[in-house]
Design a protein around this motif. Structure first.
Motif, PDB file in Angstrom:
ATOM      1  N   GLU A 112       7.446  -7.129 -21.228  1.00 11.83           N
ATOM      2  CA  GLU A 112       7.378  -6.126 -20.167  1.00 11.83           C
ATOM      3  C   GLU A 112       7.558  -6.814 -18.810  1.00 11.83           C
ATOM      4  OE1 GLU A 112       4.827  -2.151 -20.064  1.00 11.83           O
ATOM      5  OE2 GLU A 112       3.657  -3.883 -19.479  1.00 11.83           O
ATOM      6  N   TYR A 113       8.217  -6.127 -17.895  1.00 14.40           N
ATOM      7  CA  TYR A 113       8.391  -6.643 -16.542  1.00 14.40           C
ATOM      8  C   TYR A 113       8.242  -5.496 -15.549  1.00 14.40           C
ATOM      9  CZ  TYR A 113      13.173  -4.769 -16.865  1.00 14.40           C
ATOM     10  OH  TYR A 113      14.255  -3.954 -17.021  1.00 14.40           O
ATOM     11  N   ALA A 114       7.942  -5.862 -14.307  1.00 19.68           N
ATOM     12  CA  ALA A 114       7.677  -4.862 -13.268  1.00 19.68           C
ATOM     13  C   ALA A 114       8.871  -4.751 -12.322  1.00 19.68           C
ATOM     14  CB  ALA A 114       6.430  -5.249 -12.475  1.00 19.68           C
ATOM     15  N   VAL A 115       9.215  -3.505 -11.970  1.00 24.58           N
ATOM     16  CA  VAL A 115      10.253  -3.221 -10.982  1.00 24.58           C
ATOM     17  C   VAL A 115       9.601  -2.433  -9.847  1.00 24.58           C
ATOM     18  CG1 VAL A 115      12.430  -2.030 -10.531  1.00 24.58           C
ATOM     19  CG2 VAL A 115      12.102  -3.236 -12.694  1.00 24.58           C
ATOM     20  N   TYR A 116       9.908  -2.799  -8.606  1.00 28.54           N
ATOM     21  CA  TYR A 116       9.294  -2.159  -7.441  1.00 28.54           C
ATOM     22  C   TYR A 116      10.300  -1.228  -6.758  1.00 28.54           C
ATOM     23  CZ  TYR A 116       5.608  -5.564  -8.130  1.00 28.54           C
ATOM     24  OH  TYR A 116       4.585  -6.311  -8.677  1.00 28.54           O
ATOM     25  N   HIS A 117       9.802  -0.010  -6.407  1.00 31.67           N
ATOM     26  CA  HIS A 117      10.617   1.017  -5.751  1.00 31.67           C
ATOM     27  C   HIS A 117      10.040   1.306  -4.365  1.00 31.67           C
ATOM     28  CE1 HIS A 117      12.611   2.332  -9.584  1.00 31.67           C
ATOM     29  NE2 HIS A 117      11.495   1.806 -10.085  1.00 31.67           N
ATOM     30  N   LEU A 118      10.910   1.672  -3.453  1.00 34.34           N
ATOM     31  CA  LEU A 118      10.486   2.096  -2.118  1.00 34.34           C
ATOM     32  C   LEU A 118      10.039   3.563  -2.163  1.00 34.34           C
ATOM     33  CD1 LEU A 118      10.358   1.314   0.933  1.00 34.34           C
ATOM     34  CD2 LEU A 118      12.671   2.253   1.147  1.00 34.34           C
ATOM     35  N   THR A 119       8.936   3.891  -1.499  1.00 33.93           N
ATOM     36  CA  THR A 119       8.451   5.276  -1.417  1.00 33.93           C
ATOM     37  C   THR A 119       8.775   5.858  -0.033  1.00 33.93           C
ATOM     38  OG1 THR A 119       6.297   4.616  -0.562  1.00 33.93           O
ATOM     39  CG2 THR A 119       6.543   4.691  -2.967  1.00 33.93           C
ATOM     40  N   GLU A 120       8.531   7.166   0.124  1.00 32.17           N
ATOM     41  CA  GLU A 120       8.740   7.793   1.433  1.00 32.17           C
ATOM     42  C   GLU A 120       7.824   7.173   2.480  1.00 32.17           C
ATOM     43  OE1 GLU A 120       8.445  12.015   1.432  1.00 32.17           O
ATOM     44  OE2 GLU A 120       9.900  12.285  -0.211  1.00 32.17           O
ATOM     45  N   ALA A 121       6.587   6.893   2.071  1.00 33.04           N
ATOM     46  CA  ALA A 121       5.656   6.245   3.007  1.00 33.04           C
ATOM     47  C   ALA A 121       6.175   4.875   3.420  1.00 33.04           C
ATOM     48  CB  ALA A 121       4.273   6.114   2.366  1.00 33.04           C
ATOM     49  N   GLY A 122       6.835   4.194   2.482  1.00 31.48           N
ATOM     50  CA  GLY A 122       7.398   2.895   2.800  1.00 31.48           C
ATOM     51  C   GLY A 122       8.554   2.990   3.784  1.00 31.48           C
ATOM     52  N   GLU A 123       9.375   4.041   3.638  1.00 30.67           N
ATOM     53  CA  GLU A 123      10.482   4.240   4.588  1.00 30.67           C
ATOM     54  C   GLU A 123       9.944   4.467   5.997  1.00 30.67           C
ATOM     55  OE1 GLU A 123      14.023   6.441   3.695  1.00 30.67           O
ATOM     56  OE2 GLU A 123      13.421   6.674   1.606  1.00 30.67           O
ATOM     57  N   LYS A 124       8.856   5.237   6.088  1.00 34.85           N
ATOM     58  CA  LYS A 124       8.258   5.464   7.414  1.00 34.85           C
ATOM     59  C   LYS A 124       7.686   4.161   7.971  1.00 34.85           C
ATOM     60  CE  LYS A 124       7.035  10.290   6.476  1.00 34.85           C
ATOM     61  NZ  LYS A 124       5.914  11.250   6.253  1.00 34.85           N
ATOM     62  N   ALA A 125       7.059   3.371   7.097  1.00 36.16           N
ATOM     63  CA  ALA A 125       6.467   2.110   7.558  1.00 36.16           C
ATOM     64  C   ALA A 125       7.523   1.166   8.111  1.00 36.16           C
ATOM     65  CB  ALA A 125       5.712   1.441   6.411  1.00 36.16           C
ATOM     66  N   MET A 126       8.755   1.260   7.572  1.00 42.37           N
ATOM     67  CA  MET A 126       9.838   0.411   8.065  1.00 42.37           C
ATOM     68  C   MET A 126      10.123   0.668   9.542  1.00 42.37           C
ATOM     69  SD  MET A 126      12.637   0.521   4.985  1.00 42.37           S
ATOM     70  CE  MET A 126      13.871  -0.279   6.011  1.00 42.37           C
ATOM     71  N   GLN A 127       9.900   1.919   9.955  1.00 40.85           N
ATOM     72  CA  GLN A 127      10.223   2.296  11.342  1.00 40.85           C
ATOM     73  C   GLN A 127       9.099   1.958  12.322  1.00 40.85           C
ATOM     74  OE1 GLN A 127      13.312   3.289  11.426  1.00 40.85           O
ATOM     75  NE2 GLN A 127      13.359   3.381   9.169  1.00 40.85           N
ATOM     76  N   GLU A 128       7.922   1.698  11.748  1.00 43.68           N
ATOM     77  CA  GLU A 128       6.777   1.475  12.634  1.00 43.68           C
ATOM     78  C   GLU A 128       6.775   0.039  13.153  1.00 43.68           C
ATOM     79  OE1 GLU A 128       3.339   2.455  10.394  1.00 43.68           O
ATOM     80  OE2 GLU A 128       3.890   4.583  10.138  1.00 43.68           O
ATOM     81  N   PRO A 129       6.581  -0.141  14.455  1.00 42.82           N
ATOM     82  CA  PRO A 129       6.637  -1.507  15.037  1.00 42.82           C
ATOM     83  C   PRO A 129       5.508  -2.405  14.574  1.00 42.82           C
ATOM     84  CG  PRO A 129       5.887   0.105  16.664  1.00 42.82           C
ATOM     85  CD  PRO A 129       6.343   0.901  15.480  1.00 42.82           C
ATOM     86  N   GLY A 130       4.399  -1.853  14.115  1.00 44.82           N
ATOM     87  CA  GLY A 130       3.259  -2.684  13.725  1.00 44.82           C
ATOM     88  C   GLY A 130       3.358  -3.239  12.318  1.00 44.82           C
ATOM     89  N   THR A 131       4.373  -2.865  11.543  1.00 44.73           N
ATOM     90  CA  THR A 131       4.501  -3.383  10.178  1.00 44.73           C
ATOM     91  C   THR A 131       4.814  -4.876  10.209  1.00 44.73           C
ATOM     92  OG1 THR A 131       5.355  -1.239   9.434  1.00 44.73           O
ATOM     93  CG2 THR A 131       5.735  -3.137   7.991  1.00 44.73           C
ATOM     94  N   PRO A 132       4.025  -5.713   9.513  1.00 41.49           N
ATOM     95  CA  PRO A 132       4.273  -7.166   9.507  1.00 41.49           C
ATOM     96  C   PRO A 132       5.696  -7.491   9.060  1.00 41.49           C
ATOM     97  CG  PRO A 132       2.150  -6.678   8.515  1.00 41.49           C
ATOM     98  CD  PRO A 132       2.829  -5.361   8.703  1.00 41.49           C
ATOM     99  N   ALA A 133       6.212  -8.604   9.554  1.00 39.63           N
ATOM    100  CA  ALA A 133       7.608  -8.966   9.300  1.00 39.63           C
ATOM    101  C   ALA A 133       7.897  -9.152   7.804  1.00 39.63           C
ATOM    102  CB  ALA A 133       7.946 -10.247  10.059  1.00 39.63           C
ATOM    103  N   ALA A 134       6.970  -9.795   7.074  1.00 38.93           N
ATOM    104  CA  ALA A 134       7.206 -10.041   5.644  1.00 38.93           C
ATOM    105  C   ALA A 134       7.313  -8.736   4.873  1.00 38.93           C
ATOM    106  CB  ALA A 134       6.081 -10.899   5.078  1.00 38.93           C
TER     107      ALA A 134
END
Length: 814
Positions: A112-134
């Protein structure tokens, strides 16, 4: 036997001790049986588990159910092997799930292996200036496509930790999806065609289709691949015939054949009186239950023929036979002899097979199609049902000791498996191990002897030459004393063959800077590199690191490197210079790494296309070269200086074994043994070819120092990439061992604790190495202390940065 029990005991393929209880869903009741693999939930994951049988323990509440059954019909191992796996797990203190995983062919388990997906909340976080660079960079990559953790690391160029991803999952920025990998190794199938109906109106069919149908009527089911060899356009015609209902297509399982050319069947020869006596005694034991034998037979005494006739006796009694040999190099010869006698019922298991070939051979054995198995140490796990005979050829050989995740000795495990199966165990050698001879004296083994060569040839004369008397010889001649040189020339003149032995490969084992005196060392290990002239590289024999032969000194930058030390390549160069007319070959790990090379060398030797063979210890084991009349041992002292209490034993064994290659035909043999230590008792015993003389002196030394077989030893091997953390963990483990030894109950006070200390080779493959040795006359005391140590300090044995391995009955102390 299929299980109808509501609960089953399962071992999971994870580094966890103990087994687990799982519920059997009603729809799987008829499909689950001991020896099959199942998919089970384990925490938040799904893992491969191995069914050990019904579970009668108190199940409690909230028992998880089996998700799926991986194996359809045939279990991957017979239920009768489960006590064997439990014994291994207990004796070698290793998780039983990992023991079974180590036993099975690699690559057959789904993962078994894990795959990560972007969520709507994640898309919004991308736009926020306070989201850490990593985190922002991870979200940016996942916007394009879902990724695994390794892919994220590669695309971002950062080492992304699992804990960071879990934090992002908890925030709702990404989702984690578990997927299942198909096994890397699976059953191979091919399309086959067969006639589907009796009355076919051929007058309405083309000539090509009629030709295909005629062939199928004659041969029955035929692979489409074979039909295409008859008619290149057969595939298209077969598809049409299948649509018309005249032909049936199906997938047929095919084996990936590991064997080479077919062999000519043979018939058993008449045995000598000694061989017949051995046969009678072992066959009697085979009928009455377990018995372990040490078969001490001089080189050329016909041990292999005894093995084959004992295997035939086992098959006559509806039992199976397992034959272990120490090296892959030996398997090709013994396999051909067994196939000539037993035909298609022989299977082979060793690391030289491809993953697919190994899986196919494993399943042939599991299904009962191959009751005779030949293999190297890992073949001790062969899924044979009802073994009646287990043979360990060259039982003294250290190659039976496995170094890796599971440290085990296949020779010892073979005896245990025979005992659990009520089978006969036969340990054969011309130079038995001190441990096995001691077991005879202690009444654990019975002794059998073959004291004469099969054709009554005399044992070779052994001449010892003191190298200290020939220090003045220079150039190529420094490797060949006048005595050896004269014997080589005389042997070549008679048209006979010469074997030259040096147990070190490469050209120069100690390259040193002519300017500053520093040796060229491996970047990842604390060892000197070896020059391999033919490959034009310096190589590390520990980790495989290599660098160009034109490399300069790391310390002063000088290009002037003196090539000190010797190896088989340097001997080869000297032979070409001194005996230019002789046809020669070299047999070591460097020359046989290409498939088919070893068989060609052995064939050329049999056909006398080689005059001089140069080789390492692989030429000393089990090979029968009738026309070799001279063995030259270039330097007999290489292993005597090892910091190992078995150094004398290993030296005697390899010298006596290589000496035994001489004079196995009609002409008498001779051995010239060159040494700097002619008075060492291992050298003197090898010259006399007298094992008991060696044993009687060696056993006194072992007893006085309380070394095995008079004491039991276990080694803790601590390794890590961080020098300070590795040392700290070694010191912590040493302190904990001392505390347990002095504990109030006093059970562990007989255990002697040596260390912690840095290993003689302090670094291998970038990992710093420490060790602790536990020694006692009581095996229970050592094991009891270790069990307490592991139980009380599980984090020290599960740490990722610094690894601690338990090696019971260690062989390699370096």
């Amino acid at each position: 036997m299929q299980h109808s029990d509501p609960y089953i005991e399962v071992a999971v393929a994870m580094p966890v001790f103990g087994t687990y209880t799982y519920a059997v869903p009603p729809e799987m009741t008829g499909d689950i049986e001991a020896g099959k693999r199942v998919m089970v939930p384990f925490g938040s994951r799904r893992l491969t588990g191995y069914v050990l049988g019904p579970d009668t323990r108190d199940a409690g509440e909230d028992i998880k159910a089996v998700d799926d059954v991986i194996d359809d019909e045939t279990p991957v191992f017979p239920a009768e092997m489960i006590p064997f796996f439990r014994w291994i797990a207990d004796y070698y203190m290793h998780p039983i799930g990992e023991v079974i995983s180590e036993a099975l062919p690699g690559g057959i388990n789904p993962a078994e292996y894990a795959v990560y997906h972007l969520t709507e909340a994640g898309e919004k976080a991308m736009q926020e200036p306070g989201t850490p660079a990593a985190e922002s960079e991870i979200l940016r990559v996942l916007k394009d496509t879902p990724c695994r953790q390794a892919t994220l690391c590669r695309k971002t160029g950062e080492n992304i930790s699992h804990s960071l991803l879990q934090k992002m999952v908890r925030r709702g920025w990404i989702e984690k999806e578990q997927k299942l990998h198909r096994p890397a190794v699976r059953t191979r199938t091919e399309r086959c065609a067969e006639i589907a109906c009796e009355n076919i109106p051929e007058n309405h069919l083309s000539e090509q289709k009629c030709r295909i149908l005629s062939h199928l009527q004659e041969t029955g089911q035929t692979p489409v691949r074979a039909l295409k060899e008859i008619l290149p356009t057969a595939a298209a015609h077969i598809r049409e015939l299948a649509k018309q209902g005249y032909v049936r297509l199906r997938q047929q399982e095919v084996y990936r054949d590991p064997f080479g050319d077919p062999v000519t069947p043979d018939t058993p020869p008449r045995l000598t009186a000694e061989q017949q006596q051995v046969m009678r005694e072992v066959i009697d034991a085979m009928q009455s239950g377990f018995c372990a034998y040490l078969l001490a037979g001089v080189t050329g005494s016909g041990k292999t023929e005894v093995y084959m006739q004992l295997a035939a006796a086992a098959l006559e009694r509806n039992r199976t036979a397992l034959i272990l040999v120490p090296e892959i190099a030996l398997i090709s010869e013994i396999e051909r002899r067994f196939r000539a006698r037993f035909g298609a019922c022989v299977a082979v298991l060793h690391s030289g097979l491809s993953a697919g070939q190994r899986f196919d051979q494993w399943m042939r054995i599991a299904r009962g199609a191959a009751p005779v198995v030949i293999g190297a140490r890992s073949a001790v796990f062969a899924p044979l049902s009802s073994p009646g005979l287990i043979i360990v050829d060259e039982e003294h050989d250290t190659s039976y000791k496995q170094e890796g995740r599971l440290h085990y000795n296949a020779r010892d495990m073979a005896v245990v498996r025979a005992k659990l199966s009520d089978a006969a165990a036969v340990l054969g050698s011309a130079t038995p191990s001190v441990q096995s001879v001691y077991n005879v004296a202690a009444g654990k083994f019975r002794e059998l002897n073959l004291t004469r060569r099969i054709r009554r040839q005399a044992m070779p004369e052994v001449q010892v030459v003191d190298l200290r008397q020939h220090k003045e010889r220079k150039g190529h001649r420094r490797f060949f004393t006048p005595e050896l040189d004269a014997e080589i020339r005389s042997t070549l003149t008679r048209g006979e063959q010469v074997l030259l032995f040096l147990n070190r490969r490469g050209f120069a084992s100690y390259p040193v800077c002519a300017q500053c005196g520093e040796a060229l060392k491996c970047r990842h290990c604390d060892v000197t590199l070896t020059l391999h002239k033919k490959a034009n590289t310096y190589k590390c024999h520990m980790c495989g690191y290599f660098r160009a032969a034109a490399s300069k000194c790391d310390t002063c930058g000088s290009a002037s490197i003196k090539q000190l030390g010797m190896g088989t390549e340097k001997i080869e160069e000297a032979v070409r210079a001194l005996y230019p007319e002789a046809r020669m070959a070299r047999m070591d790990r460097d020359t046989i790494n290409r498939r088919g090379t070893l068989l060609k060398i052995l064939k050329d030797l049999r056909e006398q296309k080689i005059d001089i063979l140069i080789g390492t210890q692989m030429v000393a084991k089990g090979h029968d070269f009738p026309n070799i009349t001279l063995v030259g041992i270039i330097c007999a002292d290489l292993s005597l200086s090892f910091p190992d209490f078995r150094a004398g034993e290993m030296t005697f064994q390899v010298l006596a074994q290589v000496a035994g290659r001489a004079g196995r035909g009609t002409a008498p043999g001779k051995v010239v043994l060159q040494t700097y230590s002619p008075d060492h008792f291992a050298i003197e015993s090898a010259q006399a070819q007298d094992f008991m003389a060696f044993y009687n002196r060696e056993i006194k030394f072992r007893k006085s120092l309380q070394y095995p077989p008079f004491a039991r030893m276990t080694q803790l091997k601590i390794s890590g990439r961080d020098k300070t953390k590795t040392r700290q963990q070694a010191e912590d483990l040493g302190r904990l061992c001392q505390q347990l030894q002095k504990s109030e109950n006093g059970n562990f006070r007989s255990v002697q604790i040596l260390g912690p200390i840095e290993s003689p080779v302090t670094r291998i493959a970038g990992r710093y190495r420490w060790q602790i040795l536990l020694k006692s006359q009581s095996a229970d005391a050592v094991k009891g202390l270790l069990r307490r140590l592991v139980a009380d300090n599980p984090s020290l044995f599960a740490a990722r940065e610094v690894h601690t391995a338990i090696d019971v009955d260690p062989f390699f102390m370096m």
